[in-house]
Design an enzyme around this catalytic site. Structure first.
Site, PDB file in Angstrom:
ATOM      1  N   ASP A   1      -2.280  12.049  -3.721  1.00  0.00           N
ATOM      2  CA  ASP A   1      -2.438  13.512  -3.778  1.00  0.00           C
ATOM      3  C   ASP A   1      -2.688  13.945  -5.224  1.00  0.00           C
ATOM      4  O   ASP A   1      -1.906  13.595  -6.117  1.00  0.00           O
ATOM      5  CB  ASP A   1      -1.170  14.194  -3.250  1.00  0.00           C
ATOM      6  CG  ASP A   1      -0.945  13.870  -1.783  1.00  0.00           C
ATOM      7  OD1 ASP A   1      -1.869  14.075  -0.990  1.00  0.00           O
ATOM      8  OD2 ASP A   1       0.159  13.393  -1.443  1.00  0.00           O
TER       9      ASP A   1
ATOM     10  N   ARG B   1      -9.589   7.388   5.704  1.00  0.00           N
ATOM     11  CA  ARG B   1      -9.881   8.653   6.372  1.00  0.00           C
ATOM     12  C   ARG B   1     -10.112   9.762   5.334  1.00  0.00           C
ATOM     13  O   ARG B   1     -11.037  10.549   5.432  1.00  0.00           O
ATOM     14  CB  ARG B   1      -8.701   9.014   7.283  1.00  0.00           C
ATOM     15  CG  ARG B   1      -9.017  10.123   8.258  1.00  0.00           C
ATOM     16  CD  ARG B   1      -7.787  10.560   8.990  1.00  0.00           C
ATOM     17  NE  ARG B   1      -7.264   9.533   9.896  1.00  0.00           N
ATOM     18  CZ  ARG B   1      -6.209   9.727  10.688  1.00  0.00           C
ATOM     19  NH1 ARG B   1      -5.578  10.866  10.685  1.00  0.00           N
ATOM     20  NH2 ARG B   1      -5.792   8.762  11.477  1.00  0.00           N
TER      21      ARG B   1
ATOM     22  N   ASP C   1       9.175   7.684   1.072  1.00  0.00           N
ATOM     23  CA  ASP C   1       8.707   7.624  -0.306  1.00  0.00           C
ATOM     24  C   ASP C   1       8.719   6.177  -0.799  1.00  0.00           C
ATOM     25  O   ASP C   1       9.720   5.468  -0.654  1.00  0.00           O
ATOM     26  CB  ASP C   1       9.669   8.485  -1.130  1.00  0.00           C
ATOM     27  CG  ASP C   1       9.213   8.699  -2.555  1.00  0.00           C
ATOM     28  OD1 ASP C   1       8.490   7.857  -3.101  1.00  0.00           O
ATOM     29  OD2 ASP C   1       9.618   9.725  -3.123  1.00  0.00           O
TER      30      ASP C   1
ATOM     31  N   GLU D   1       4.689   5.237   3.777  1.00  0.00           N
ATOM     32  CA  GLU D   1       4.076   6.530   4.094  1.00  0.00           C
ATOM     33  C   GLU D   1       5.153   7.430   4.711  1.00  0.00           C
ATOM     34  O   GLU D   1       5.679   7.127   5.778  1.00  0.00           O
ATOM     35  CB  GLU D   1       2.906   6.327   5.075  1.00  0.00           C
ATOM     36  CG  GLU D   1       2.240   7.605   5.557  1.00  0.00           C
ATOM     37  CD  GLU D   1       1.767   8.509   4.442  1.00  0.00           C
ATOM     38  OE1 GLU D   1       0.849   8.141   3.699  1.00  0.00           O
ATOM     39  OE2 GLU D   1       2.342   9.608   4.277  1.00  0.00           O
TER      40      GLU D   1
ATOM     41  N   GLU E   1       0.857  -1.198   0.000  1.00  0.00           N
ATOM     42  CA  GLU E   1       0.000   0.000   0.000  1.00  0.00           C
ATOM     43  C   GLU E   1       0.885   1.237   0.000  1.00  0.00           C
ATOM     44  O   GLU E   1       1.726   1.415   0.895  1.00  0.00           O
ATOM     45  CB  GLU E   1      -0.963   0.030   1.199  1.00  0.00           C
ATOM     46  CG  GLU E   1      -1.844   1.279   1.114  1.00  0.00           C
ATOM     47  CD  GLU E   1      -3.056   1.285   2.033  1.00  0.00           C
ATOM     48  OE1 GLU E   1      -3.411   0.219   2.586  1.00  0.00           O
ATOM     49  OE2 GLU E   1      -3.643   2.378   2.190  1.00  0.00           O
TER      50      GLU E   1
HETATM   51  C1  LIG Z   1      -4.431  12.284   0.140  1.00  0.00           C
HETATM   52  S1  LIG Z   1      -3.505  11.294   1.208  1.00  0.00           S
HETATM   53  C2  LIG Z   1      -4.451   9.765   1.255  1.00  0.00           C
HETATM   54  C3  LIG Z   1      -4.070   8.901   2.423  1.00  0.00           C
HETATM   55  C4  LIG Z   1      -4.823   7.563   2.517  1.00  0.00           C
HETATM   56  N1  LIG Z   1      -4.505   6.703   1.406  1.00  0.00           N
HETATM   57  C5  LIG Z   1      -6.291   7.774   2.626  1.00  0.00           C
HETATM   58  O1  LIG Z   1      -7.013   7.464   1.660  1.00  0.00           O
HETATM   59  O2  LIG Z   1      -6.764   8.245   3.694  1.00  0.00           O
HETATM   60  C6  LIG Z   1      -2.103  10.815   0.208  1.00  0.00           C
HETATM   61  C7  LIG Z   1      -1.009  10.164   1.024  1.00  0.00           C
HETATM   62  O3  LIG Z   1       0.010   9.690   0.153  1.00  0.00           O
HETATM   63  C8  LIG Z   1       1.252   9.905   0.773  1.00  0.00           C
HETATM   64  N2  LIG Z   1       2.260   9.930  -0.280  1.00  0.00           N
HETATM   65  C9  LIG Z   1       2.436  10.878  -1.215  1.00  0.00           C
HETATM   66  N3  LIG Z   1       3.459  10.574  -2.018  1.00  0.00           N
HETATM   67  C10 LIG Z   1       3.948   9.392  -1.580  1.00  0.00           C
HETATM   68  C11 LIG Z   1       5.018   8.549  -1.989  1.00  0.00           C
HETATM   69  N4  LIG Z   1       5.806   8.901  -3.023  1.00  0.00           N
HETATM   70  N5  LIG Z   1       5.237   7.409  -1.326  1.00  0.00           N
HETATM   71  C12 LIG Z   1       4.444   7.063  -0.281  1.00  0.00           C
HETATM   72  N6  LIG Z   1       3.426   7.811   0.163  1.00  0.00           N
HETATM   73  C13 LIG Z   1       3.180   8.969  -0.478  1.00  0.00           C
HETATM   74  C14 LIG Z   1       1.083  11.233   1.495  1.00  0.00           C
HETATM   75  O4  LIG Z   1       2.015  11.406   2.533  1.00  0.00           O
HETATM   76  C15 LIG Z   1      -0.332  11.113   2.002  1.00  0.00           C
HETATM   77  O5  LIG Z   1      -0.398  10.550   3.285  1.00  0.00           O
END
Ligand SMILES: C[S@@+](CC[C@H](N)C(=O)[O-])C[C@H]1O[C@@H](n2cnc3c(N)ncnc32)[C@H](O)[C@@H]1O
Length: 233
Positions: free
Chosen positions: A138, A213, A116, A89, A64
């Site tokens: 994002d 969330r 990342d 994360e 994930e």
């Molecule tokens: C909009 S949030 C959604 C979080 C979760 N999946 C949810 O649906 O509640 C996007 C998440 O992706 C993470 N994220 C962004 N770029 C990432 C990357 N390159 N590798 C891992 N996580 C990443 C961000 O830190 C953020 O927590």
């Protein structure tokens, strides 16, 4: 915090544009990060079969990317105890939240990269994952930020390589502009097939897909999420 040594690693800051820290963590959450994360971190050498990372042999490994607060990941881990789930994360408050879920639910089938996901995705063996989840990445809506989007032709091609035959890529978004972008990139790949039968399936959350969330917030603000499942053919 010790970070895994990933071959060919690109320093995360060149790729990751989100937040790494939020509100100061309460002492208990910080203690979880200090005491639990080192034991649950992905191994230093990630070039081997991830099913062997969990202290017992797993039937399959899932990944994930961007698990946020970890609700979805913890739910999947509880529902699939024979599967090892790797979560990535970089936002440390989210990592602490996942650790709390793992403690509360006594889950032992999760490994975490608090960083990342892309260097890890570049280093894992081809065909080593049965499922990949990218839930509400994002959207980076401004055109000049589109290069920051996690979903790109190259990342889709890499996810396809990482999936075992028949494996599944799950993506969710509530952003119409990102949806069009995602569909253009996934449908351009000949090795991935959308599993839905009709358009309405997009808005029906499968039973084994708990709400995240971010999704709950989007829904409360009137934005309908789309749930996409693509199979490696
Ligand atoms: C909009 S949030 C959604 C979080 C979760 N999946 C949810 O649906 O509640 C996007 C998440 O992706 C993470 N994220 C962004 N770029 C990432 C990357 N390159 N590798 C891992 N996580 C990443 C961000 O830190 C953020 O927590």
């Amino acid at each position: 915090m010790p970070q895994p040594r990933i071959p060919g690693r690109i320093p995360g800051d060149q790729l990751f544009f989100g937040r790494r820290k939020g509100r100061p963590l309460r002492a208990g959450m910080q203690a979880l990060l200090d005491t639990r994360l080192p034991a649950l971190a992905v191994p230093a050498d990630v070039a081997g079969d991830p099913r062997g990372w969990f202290g017992r042999q797993m039937r399959a490994a899932w990944l994930e990317i961007g698990f946020g607060g970890g609700e979805h990941l913890a739910w999947q881990a509880a529902a699939n105890p024979d599967v090892g789930i790797v979560g990535c994360e970089p936002f440390m408050n989210g990592v602490a939240s996942l650790l709390r879920h793992l403690e509360n639910d006594r889950l032992d089938n999760v490994r975490i990269l608090a960083d990342d996901a892309r260097p890890l995705a570049a280093a894992l063996p081809a065909g080593s994952l049965e499922r990949i989840f990218v839930l509400h990445p994002d959207p980076w809506p401004k055109r000049r930020h589109h290069f920051r989007r996690l979903i790109q032709h190259a990342s889709i091609a890499r996810f396809h390589e990482l999936l075992a035959p028949g494996g599944e890529l799950r993506i969710a978004t509530d952003d119409p502009g990102y949806l069009t972008w995602i569909l253009a990139r996934v449908t351009a790949h000949p090795g991935l097939r959308w599993t839905g039968a009709r358009l309405a399936d997009w808005h029906a959350r499968p039973d084994d897909w708990p709400e995240t969330r971010y999704e709950a917030k989007a829904r409360s603000e009137g934005r309908d999420p789309v749930y996409m499942r693509f199979q490696k053919v």
